[in-house]
Write a protein that holds these residues in place. Sequence first.
Motif, short mmCIF file in Angstrom:
data_model
loop_
_atom_site.label_atom_id
_atom_site.label_comp_id
_atom_site.label_asym_id
_atom_site.label_seq_id
_atom_site.Cartn_x
_atom_site.Cartn_y
_atom_site.Cartn_z
N LYS A 113 5.88 7.59 -19.97
CA LYS A 113 6.13 7.03 -21.17
C LYS A 113 7.11 7.33 -22.65
O LYS A 113 7.85 6.80 -22.58
CB LYS A 113 4.89 6.31 -21.30
N TYR A 114 6.69 8.45 -22.24
CA TYR A 114 7.38 9.65 -22.65
C TYR A 114 8.47 10.50 -22.28
O TYR A 114 9.43 10.52 -23.15
CB TYR A 114 6.31 10.68 -23.51
N ILE A 115 8.64 10.74 -20.54
CA ILE A 115 9.77 11.27 -20.98
C ILE A 115 10.92 10.38 -20.20
O ILE A 115 11.60 10.86 -20.37
CB ILE A 115 9.47 11.99 -19.44
N THR B 134 -3.29 11.26 -13.71
CA THR B 134 -3.80 10.87 -14.81
C THR B 134 -2.55 11.31 -16.08
O THR B 134 -2.03 11.07 -17.02
CB THR B 134 -4.60 11.94 -15.55
N LEU B 135 -1.38 11.90 -15.17
CA LEU B 135 -0.37 12.62 -15.56
C LEU B 135 0.61 11.69 -15.40
O LEU B 135 1.80 11.63 -16.89
CB LEU B 135 0.51 14.10 -15.41
N PHE B 136 0.92 11.13 -14.82
CA PHE B 136 1.52 9.79 -13.97
C PHE B 136 2.30 8.88 -15.89
O PHE B 136 3.51 8.38 -15.83
CB PHE B 136 2.13 9.31 -13.17
N PRO B 137 1.03 8.03 -15.60
CA PRO B 137 1.69 7.64 -17.10
C PRO B 137 2.41 7.90 -19.10
O PRO B 137 2.87 7.39 -18.28
CB PRO B 137 0.21 6.80 -17.30
N ILE C 20 13.80 11.56 -5.72
CA ILE C 20 13.35 12.59 -6.18
C ILE C 20 12.33 12.64 -4.11
O ILE C 20 12.06 11.45 -3.65
CB ILE C 20 11.56 12.33 -7.01
N PRO C 21 12.34 13.96 -3.64
CA PRO C 21 11.37 13.81 -2.09
C PRO C 21 10.51 13.31 -1.82
O PRO C 21 9.13 13.37 -3.35
CB PRO C 21 12.06 15.11 -2.12
N PRO C 22 10.13 12.93 -1.39
CA PRO C 22 10.83 13.23 -0.11
C PRO C 22 11.76 10.93 -0.23
O PRO C 22 11.55 10.07 -0.97
CB PRO C 22 9.70 12.63 1.56
N VAL D 6 1.09 -1.27 -0.21
CA VAL D 6 0.11 -0.23 0.05
C VAL D 6 0.91 1.08 -0.39
O VAL D 6 2.13 1.48 -0.02
CB VAL D 6 -0.86 0.05 1.15
N TYR D 7 0.59 2.38 -0.60
CA TYR D 7 1.20 3.27 -0.78
C TYR D 7 -0.04 4.79 -0.86
O TYR D 7 -0.91 4.78 -0.61
CB TYR D 7 1.61 4.00 -2.02
N PHE D 8 0.51 5.87 0.81
CA PHE D 8 -0.32 6.58 1.05
C PHE D 8 0.17 8.00 0.78
O PHE D 8 0.14 8.73 1.81
CB PHE D 8 -0.61 6.54 2.75
C1 LMG Z 1 5.95 13.87 -3.17
O1 LMG Z 1 6.24 15.79 -4.06
C2 LMG Z 1 5.11 14.68 -2.35
O2 LMG Z 1 5.18 16.42 -1.15
C3 LMG Z 1 4.61 13.98 -1.16
O3 LMG Z 1 3.03 13.97 -0.29
C4 LMG Z 1 4.31 12.01 -2.38
O4 LMG Z 1 3.06 12.59 -2.72
C5 LMG Z 1 5.74 12.04 -3.32
O5 LMG Z 1 6.62 10.73 -3.97
C6 LMG Z 1 5.49 11.32 -4.25
O6 LMG Z 1 5.42 13.36 -4.15
C7 LMG Z 1 7.15 14.79 -5.07
C8 LMG Z 1 7.25 16.33 -5.66
C9 LMG Z 1 8.46 16.38 -5.65
O7 LMG Z 1 7.01 16.15 -6.79
C10 LMG Z 1 5.95 16.37 -7.50
O8 LMG Z 1 5.44 17.54 -6.95
C11 LMG Z 1 6.29 16.55 -9.04
C12 LMG Z 1 4.75 16.10 -9.38
C13 LMG Z 1 4.67 15.72 -10.63
C14 LMG Z 1 4.35 14.32 -10.74
C15 LMG Z 1 4.70 13.71 -12.20
C16 LMG Z 1 4.02 13.36 -13.35
C17 LMG Z 1 4.18 14.97 -13.58
C18 LMG Z 1 4.30 15.17 -14.63
C19 LMG Z 1 3.93 15.69 -16.11
C20 LMG Z 1 3.89 15.82 -17.38
C21 LMG Z 1 3.05 15.46 -17.93
C22 LMG Z 1 4.10 14.39 -18.82
C23 LMG Z 1 3.11 14.56 -20.37
C24 LMG Z 1 3.86 13.08 -21.46
C25 LMG Z 1 3.20 14.09 -22.71
C26 LMG Z 1 4.13 13.94 -23.70
C27 LMG Z 1 3.48 13.40 -24.71
O9 LMG Z 1 9.13 16.57 -6.62
C28 LMG Z 1 10.35 17.62 -6.80
O10 LMG Z 1 10.96 17.73 -5.72
C29 LMG Z 1 10.94 17.60 -8.32
C30 LMG Z 1 12.04 18.06 -8.14
C31 LMG Z 1 12.50 17.24 -9.42
C32 LMG Z 1 12.39 18.24 -10.73
C33 LMG Z 1 12.98 17.93 -11.46
C34 LMG Z 1 12.35 17.69 -13.05
C35 LMG Z 1 12.78 17.05 -14.05
C36 LMG Z 1 12.31 17.64 -15.04
C37 LMG Z 1 10.89 15.91 -15.86
C38 LMG Z 1 10.72 16.08 -16.44
C39 LMG Z 1 8.59 16.88 -15.56
C40 LMG Z 1 7.76 17.10 -17.18
C41 LMG Z 1 7.13 18.46 -15.63
C42 LMG Z 1 6.04 19.59 -16.74
C43 LMG Z 1 4.83 19.95 -15.79
C44 LMG Z 1 3.92 20.05 -15.65
C45 LMG Z 1 2.76 20.30 -15.39
#
Ligand code: LMG
Length: 393
Positions: free
Chosen positions: A324-326, A317-320, A232-234, A168-170
């Motif tokens: 997949k692509y990034i 929605t965005l995670f898959p 990726i934090p935490p 499980v993951y909360f």
């Molecule tokens: C913690 O936050 C929360 O505090 C905690 O509660 C828990 O949820 C935990 O590990 C789980 O996360 C982590 C936080 C820290 O991360 C985020 O908030 C990032 C959220 C992003 C989630 C990933 C999915 C979103 C991707 C959007 C991409 C859309 C792609 C569509 C693809 C289509 C292709 C055609 O995170 C950080 O501190 C991040 C620090 C490092 C960041 C490095 C960034 C690398 C760049 C990677 C590309 C990301 C693309 C960003 C686009 C954003 C657009 C919305």
Amino acid sequence: MATLANCAAASHLVAKEKLASLSTESTFLGLQLHGHGQNAVRMINKVSKSHAIATSIRANAVAAPVETLKPADGKKTMTKSSCIITGASSGLGLATAKALTESGEWHVVMACRDFLKAEKAAKSVGLPKGSYTVMHLDLASLESVRQFVTNFRNSGMPLDVLVCNAAVYFPTAKEPTFSAEGFELSVATNHLGHFLLARLLLEDLEKSQSKAKRLIIVGSITGNTNTLAGNIPPKANLGDLRGLSGGLNGVNASPMIDGGAFDGAKAYKDSKVCNMLTMQEFHRRYHEKTGIAFTSLYPGCIATTGLFRSHIPLFRTLFPPFQKYITKGFVSEEESGKRLAQVVSDPSLSKSGVYWSWNNDSSSFENVLSEEASNQDKAKKVWEISEKLVGLE
Ligand code: LMG
Ligand code: NDP
Ligand code: PMR
């Protein structure tokens, strides 16, 4: 004493008679029975040891392991191997059950907390009839873990491979929730429940006649800080284990292993570190003695599973597509199931003490764990504290 001895002799006879009465085409729980051999003899001995429980129900139950498969050519008769998978009602566990049962060589015990959900899941993915058994297991209750072990033993099935998969993951929880015994729920489910289960079933695995007896504990990249995903934090960090020592109860001890403030995402990652440390400690303590191979794995990022059910909808929605692509770390549930099924059954993945991972072309390799996830001293301490918490001392 005389009564007990008579009882034992009687049970032996009942079992023998029952097995003898199982003709080549008889069925038990919908399974086709084509013969007995070693397993049946083993089970008769087991029954005679259990003295007073000399009932025909037990004798019937011992018939299960004699399930065999007759290939279409009708020439060879092959005995199926038996594998328990925890959390086989969805995601990776279900996909693995599918891959294994479709091979025709495996009988899978789906160890699940929701019996009905598991039955429906099995039907929805078309697990072949008679190739699986659902048994109740709630890893968030140590009593349930012990009851599961008793039930499994009573079924008379042998055990060749145990897969500790459920989790499980909360990620969005602000406050911790707790298991039946009062341990923070993600570490309780993912680590402590599995720790007790694996320790209890070790003797059953040891008795396996299979050349490939294995105990697999599913790990993850996010618990390994030697990777981008693990940074990726935490970040995972077990610290000096003061919270675990205190019982993770959130009352007079922190609910977190390192003694810090509650963070659901960190608790999950910490539990995965415990999973990977436990696998290695098992390997050091028991591989040579038992011949069991102990392994862990990162199956790839299966971004569509129920693991993310409590995450915010935007994330789901965005995670898959992100994976997949990034990151290109995405794998389908089906592909991940094939990977874990390989770790269960592939003769080339028989090495013990390994953390398996796969390249983008889906070829397996022995991966390197982070400093913390391979720290022998920590592994020993986690083992010893966990023993106390689950009442194994
Ligand atoms: C913690 O936050 C929360 O505090 C905690 O509660 C828990 O949820 C935990 O590990 C789980 O996360 C982590 C936080 C820290 O991360 C985020 O908030 C990032 C959220 C992003 C989630 C990933 C999915 C979103 C991707 C959007 C991409 C859309 C792609 C569509 C693809 C289509 C292709 C055609 O995170 C950080 O501190 C991040 C620090 C490092 C960041 C490095 C960034 C690398 C760049 C990677 C590309 C990301 C693309 C960003 C686009 C954003 C657009 C919305
Ligand atoms: P799912 O949520 O799809 O599957 C988890 C399973 O665990 C479900 O069957 C669930 O049951 C079961 N479960 C949860 N709590 C308990 C409990 N108390 N007792 C018994 N069973 C329980 O997630 P995944 O398939 O993704 O996860 C499987 C494994 O893969 C986990 O160990 C996870 O850490 C690991 N993993 C997953 C990754 C991913 O990207 N998804 C990546 C790396 C590792 P129910 O159906 O009743 O909820
Ligand atoms: Mg992560 C190669 C890059 C990679 C991989 C393989 C994963 C796997 N992740 C990667 C990168 C990133 N992730 C980056 C760059 C970010 C910031 C945008 C990011 C974010 C992120 C979040 C918020 N990732 C996550 C989350 C989760 O909530 C998931 C998690 O940590 O669950 C504990 C998760 C995951 N990333 C993975 C994998 C496999 C997961 C989830 C499942 C798990 O470890 O069991």
